[in-house]
Design a protein around this motif. Structure first.
Motif, PDB file in Angstrom:
ATOM      1  N   ALA A 155      36.130  38.346  49.110  1.00 33.74           N
ATOM      2  CA  ALA A 155      35.521  38.262  47.785  1.00 33.74           C
ATOM      3  C   ALA A 155      35.660  36.834  47.258  1.00 33.74           C
ATOM      4  O   ALA A 155      36.483  36.058  47.737  1.00 33.74           O
ATOM      5  CB  ALA A 155      36.231  39.229  46.846  1.00 33.74           C
ATOM      6  N   VAL A 156      34.836  36.490  46.257  1.00 31.02           N
ATOM      7  CA  VAL A 156      34.950  35.169  45.632  1.00 31.02           C
ATOM      8  C   VAL A 156      36.258  35.076  44.839  1.00 31.02           C
ATOM      9  O   VAL A 156      36.891  34.031  44.779  1.00 31.02           O
ATOM     10  CB  VAL A 156      33.719  34.930  44.702  1.00 31.02           C
ATOM     11  N   HIS A 157      36.684  36.196  44.250  1.00 30.98           N
ATOM     12  CA  HIS A 157      37.829  36.146  43.326  1.00 30.98           C
ATOM     13  C   HIS A 157      39.157  35.928  44.039  1.00 30.98           C
ATOM     14  O   HIS A 157      39.268  36.053  45.256  1.00 30.98           O
ATOM     15  CB  HIS A 157      37.886  37.420  42.478  1.00 30.98           C
ATOM     16  N   GLY A 158      40.195  35.636  43.238  1.00 32.30           N
ATOM     17  CA  GLY A 158      41.550  35.456  43.753  1.00 32.30           C
ATOM     18  C   GLY A 158      42.352  36.737  43.667  1.00 32.30           C
ATOM     19  O   GLY A 158      41.793  37.838  43.493  1.00 32.30           O
ATOM     20  N   SER A 159      43.681  36.596  43.726  1.00 39.39           N
ATOM     21  CA  SER A 159      44.559  37.762  43.863  1.00 39.39           C
ATOM     22  C   SER A 159      44.846  38.467  42.531  1.00 39.39           C
ATOM     23  O   SER A 159      45.557  39.469  42.518  1.00 39.39           O
ATOM     24  CB  SER A 159      45.873  37.327  44.516  1.00 39.39           C
ATOM     25  N   ALA A 160      44.306  37.936  41.431  1.00 40.88           N
ATOM     26  CA  ALA A 160      44.489  38.521  40.090  1.00 40.88           C
ATOM     27  C   ALA A 160      45.898  39.110  39.936  1.00 40.88           C
ATOM     28  O   ALA A 160      46.045  40.312  39.663  1.00 40.88           O
ATOM     29  CB  ALA A 160      43.410  39.577  39.822  1.00 40.88           C
ATOM     30  N   PRO A 161      46.945  38.301  40.074  1.00 44.77           N
ATOM     31  CA  PRO A 161      48.313  38.833  40.159  1.00 44.77           C
ATOM     32  C   PRO A 161      48.750  39.640  38.934  1.00 44.77           C
ATOM     33  O   PRO A 161      49.553  40.555  39.071  1.00 44.77           O
ATOM     34  CB  PRO A 161      49.194  37.592  40.342  1.00 44.77           C
ATOM     35  N   ALA A 189      46.864  29.145  51.566  1.00 43.33           N
ATOM     36  CA  ALA A 189      46.579  29.938  52.764  1.00 43.33           C
ATOM     37  C   ALA A 189      45.081  29.926  53.047  1.00 43.33           C
ATOM     38  O   ALA A 189      44.652  29.872  54.208  1.00 43.33           O
ATOM     39  CB  ALA A 189      47.067  31.369  52.562  1.00 43.33           C
ATOM     40  N   ASN A 190      44.275  29.965  51.980  1.00 44.36           N
ATOM     41  CA  ASN A 190      42.819  29.989  52.163  1.00 44.36           C
ATOM     42  C   ASN A 190      42.312  28.696  52.788  1.00 44.36           C
ATOM     43  O   ASN A 190      41.532  28.713  53.736  1.00 44.36           O
ATOM     44  CB  ASN A 190      42.139  30.224  50.808  1.00 44.36           C
ATOM     45  N   VAL A 191      42.784  27.566  52.229  1.00 43.95           N
ATOM     46  CA  VAL A 191      42.344  26.269  52.769  1.00 43.95           C
ATOM     47  C   VAL A 191      42.838  26.127  54.215  1.00 43.95           C
ATOM     48  O   VAL A 191      42.107  25.666  55.093  1.00 43.95           O
ATOM     49  CB  VAL A 191      42.835  25.108  51.861  1.00 43.95           C
TER      50      VAL A 191
HETATM   51  P1  NAD Z   1      41.500  35.382  40.028  1.00 48.25           P
HETATM   52  O1  NAD Z   1      40.117  35.405  40.582  1.00 48.25           O
HETATM   53  O2  NAD Z   1      42.561  35.971  40.836  1.00 48.25           O
HETATM   54  O3  NAD Z   1      41.507  36.138  38.631  1.00 48.25           O
HETATM   55  C1  NAD Z   1      40.950  35.627  37.440  1.00 48.25           C
HETATM   56  C2  NAD Z   1      40.591  36.801  36.550  1.00 48.25           C
HETATM   57  O4  NAD Z   1      39.358  37.348  37.010  1.00 48.25           O
HETATM   58  C3  NAD Z   1      41.572  37.943  36.590  1.00 48.25           C
HETATM   59  O5  NAD Z   1      42.647  37.769  35.722  1.00 48.25           O
HETATM   60  C4  NAD Z   1      40.703  39.102  36.210  1.00 48.25           C
HETATM   61  O6  NAD Z   1      40.519  39.128  34.814  1.00 48.25           O
HETATM   62  C5  NAD Z   1      39.376  38.751  36.857  1.00 48.25           C
HETATM   63  N1  NAD Z   1      39.231  39.373  38.185  1.00 48.25           N
HETATM   64  C6  NAD Z   1      39.450  38.815  39.389  1.00 48.25           C
HETATM   65  N2  NAD Z   1      39.195  39.705  40.364  1.00 48.25           N
HETATM   66  C7  NAD Z   1      38.812  40.848  39.769  1.00 48.25           C
HETATM   67  C8  NAD Z   1      38.418  42.134  40.235  1.00 48.25           C
HETATM   68  N3  NAD Z   1      38.335  42.439  41.530  1.00 48.25           N
HETATM   69  N4  NAD Z   1      38.091  43.072  39.328  1.00 48.25           N
HETATM   70  C9  NAD Z   1      38.128  42.815  38.020  1.00 48.25           C
HETATM   71  N5  NAD Z   1      38.491  41.613  37.509  1.00 48.25           N
HETATM   72  C10 NAD Z   1      38.826  40.637  38.369  1.00 48.25           C
HETATM   73  O7  NAD Z   1      41.810  33.849  39.677  1.00 48.25           O
HETATM   74  P2  NAD Z   1      43.179  33.133  39.308  1.00 48.25           P
HETATM   75  O8  NAD Z   1      43.959  33.983  38.356  1.00 48.25           O
HETATM   76  O9  NAD Z   1      42.792  31.764  38.926  1.00 48.25           O
HETATM   77  O10 NAD Z   1      43.947  33.053  40.704  1.00 48.25           O
HETATM   78  C11 NAD Z   1      45.003  33.919  41.096  1.00 48.25           C
HETATM   79  C12 NAD Z   1      45.478  33.488  42.453  1.00 48.25           C
HETATM   80  O11 NAD Z   1      44.458  33.693  43.439  1.00 48.25           O
HETATM   81  C13 NAD Z   1      45.845  32.002  42.539  1.00 48.25           C
HETATM   82  O12 NAD Z   1      47.021  31.878  43.301  1.00 48.25           O
HETATM   83  C14 NAD Z   1      44.656  31.401  43.243  1.00 48.25           C
HETATM   84  O13 NAD Z   1      45.006  30.220  43.925  1.00 48.25           O
HETATM   85  C15 NAD Z   1      44.260  32.510  44.180  1.00 48.25           C
HETATM   86  N6  NAD Z   1      42.851  32.482  44.647  1.00 48.25           N
HETATM   87  C16 NAD Z   1      42.632  33.001  45.884  1.00 48.25           C
HETATM   88  C17 NAD Z   1      41.332  33.088  46.343  1.00 48.25           C
HETATM   89  C18 NAD Z   1      41.105  33.683  47.705  1.00 48.25           C
HETATM   90  O14 NAD Z   1      41.996  34.337  48.253  1.00 48.25           O
HETATM   91  N7  NAD Z   1      39.952  33.493  48.314  1.00 48.25           N
HETATM   92  C19 NAD Z   1      40.252  32.671  45.559  1.00 48.25           C
HETATM   93  C20 NAD Z   1      40.521  32.187  44.276  1.00 48.25           C
HETATM   94  C21 NAD Z   1      41.827  32.109  43.825  1.00 48.25           C
END
Ligand code: NAD
Length: 333
Positions: free
Chosen positions: A258-264, A81-83
């Protein structure tokens, strides 16, 4: 006058992070009217495209969006979805600033770097095929216009924000054509900005220099893959994914996330840190010229981080997502 902003709550921990951030934005006095739109798992599970046309249209109409993270389905034929969002809105410039936050534990003091990542080309063009059943090929596509626009964007931003240095990052010693073109374009663009000191670094050297001499760097500009990797490295230097904000810019639209993903694995647990999405919202407020609200939020966040009593698990605390947001609201002046 209030701003209409598209809100995509996202997947996994996205909805709870958005709830926390909206609470803080509401309290800040920022004049925002949210227009809700969907992308990610929800439409996909209903058999719709991962980014519905309506979402694209709304962002084109209102120009600005705040987005929670979205899960990328794994498997053949699934698109991210992001790409998709970045491609359909031509959000070619990804900005990821990193700086030392008060009270956030990190050995990297005085960090203050803004990273610009090209968002549409390189290996993310997703042109892949097998030449034989045993050999897969992914094409790395770097164009002169694609390089020029991200380089100009980074230099323009540096000029407008009083930054003194821009460094281009590449591997032109090995990929003489693709990275060579990026580097050659960088040198040409740099000539138009004589007041800004330009340098270039090979990406592996940049990794080493970043963790040893981070104070030397100001603005970095990189092709897509190096930008993806280096900006996560820099997020770690800032204090982790829980605190690192970002923004994606096109000619007409901007999407803040945010840089991070959905941390499911943490979804629904009210555990993750909303700082990264909140600081992305602060970048959005500055983009909307809501400077007062942006400053108010940043200062309240800094007070809470500095005091250290209310922290989420990633920063060594026990507070939940909503409790942390509540503490920021309580510290707003
Ligand atoms: P992620 O960034 O979701 O999480 C990795 C780890 O980082 C987590 O398990 C947690 O320990 C930590 N983390 C992440 N966000 C945090 C927060 N707000 N607070 C505290 N700790 C945090 O990476 P992933 O597990 O590799 O990816 C999960 C899903 O997200 C995948 O489907 C991936 O494709 C997607 N993704 C989406 C985006 C986006 O929406 N822009 C970016 C990166 C990954």
């Amino acid at each position: 006058m209030s701003h209409k902003v598209v809100l995509i709550r996202g997947d996994g921990t996205g909805p709870e992070l958005c709830e926390a951030v909206l609470k803080v934005l509401d309290a800040s006095g920022a004049k925002i009217e949210w227009v809700e739109a969907e992308a990610g798992e929800k439409p996909l599970n209903r058999g719709e495209p991962i980014v519905p046309d309506r979402t694209i249209e709304l962002i084109k109409q209102y120009k600005v969006a705040l987005k929670g993270p979205m899960t990328t389905p794994i498997g053949k034929g699934s698109v991210s979805a992001n790409v998709t969002l970045r491609k359909r809105l031509d959000l070619f410039a990804c900005m990821r600033p990193v700086w030392t936050l008060p009270g956030v534990p990190t050995p990297f003091q005085d960090l203050n770097i803004v990273i610009f990542r090209e968002n549409t080309e390189d290996l993310y063009a997703q042109v892949e095929y097998y030449t034989t059943p045993d050999v897969a090929v992914s094409l790395k596509i770097i164009s002169r216009p694609g390089s020029r626009r991200i380089l100009e964007f980074a230099f323009e931003w540096a000029r407008a924000n009083g930054r003194k240095k821009v460094a281009a990052v590449h591997k032109a010693n090995i990929m003489k054509l693709s990275d060579g073109l990026f580097l050659q374009t960088a040198r040409e663009v740099a000539q138009k900005y004589p007041e800004i000191e330009f340098s270039d670094y090979i990406v592996d050297n940049m990794c080493m220099q970043l963790v040893t001499r981070w104070r030397n760097f100001d603005v970095l500009v990189l092709p897509n893959l190096y930008g993806d990797i280096i900006s996560d490295l820099a997020a770690g230097m800032m204090g982790g994914l829980g605190v690192a904000p970002g923004a994606n810019f096109g000619r007409d639209c901007a999407v803040f996330e945010a840089v991070h993903g959905s941390a499911p694995k943490y979804a629904g647990l009210n555990k993750v840190n909303p700082t990264a999405l909140l600081l992305s919202a602060v970048l959005m407020l500055r983009h909307l010229k809501e400077t007062e609200a942006a400053n108010r939020i940043e200062q309240a966040l800094y007070r809470v981080l500095q005091e250290g009593k209310v922290r989420t698990y990633d920063l060594g605390g026990r507070a939940g997502t909503q409790e942390f947001a509540q503490a920021i609201v309580a510290n707003m002046r």
